[in-house]
Design a protein around this motif. Structure first.
Motif, PDB file in Angstrom:
ATOM      1  N   SER A 252      39.927  42.540  49.652  1.00 15.90           N
ATOM      2  CA  SER A 252      39.936  43.528  48.440  1.00 15.90           C
ATOM      3  C   SER A 252      39.318  43.032  46.958  1.00 15.90           C
ATOM      4  O   SER A 252      38.502  43.571  46.460  1.00 15.90           O
TER       5      SER A 252
ATOM      6  N   ASN B  60      36.030  44.222  45.282  1.00 19.51           N
ATOM      7  CA  ASN B  60      35.761  44.784  43.624  1.00 19.51           C
ATOM      8  C   ASN B  60      34.800  43.833  43.081  1.00 19.51           C
ATOM      9  O   ASN B  60      34.240  44.381  42.350  1.00 19.51           O
TER      10      ASN B  60
ATOM     11  N   ASN C 194      31.524  45.520  44.089  1.00 21.40           N
ATOM     12  CA  ASN C 194      31.414  46.745  43.882  1.00 21.40           C
ATOM     13  C   ASN C 194      30.978  47.747  45.110  1.00 21.40           C
ATOM     14  O   ASN C 194      30.076  48.616  44.748  1.00 21.40           O
TER      15      ASN C 194
END
Length: 51
Positions: free
Chosen positions: A23, A27, A30
């Motif tokens: 995760s 992030n 992106n």
């Protein structure tokens, strides 16, 4: 750089750790894992160490 070895007390703890790291990576980049795999498989991304 030396890799750190971590031992987990259960498979569930290991799975949770992997999910958290994934995760964070998604992030930072992106990009969801599915999108990355699709684009990488098609040769649309380079082989840089970042990926």
């Amino acid at each position: 750089m030396q890799k750190e070895r971590v031992q987990y007390t259960s498979p569930l703890d290991a799975l949770i750790a992997v999910a958290k790291r994934l995760s964070l990576y998604e992030n930072q980049q992106n990009m969801k894992s599915e999108d990355f795999f699709d684009r990488y498989s098609k040769g649309q991304l380079s082989d840089e160490a970042v990926f």
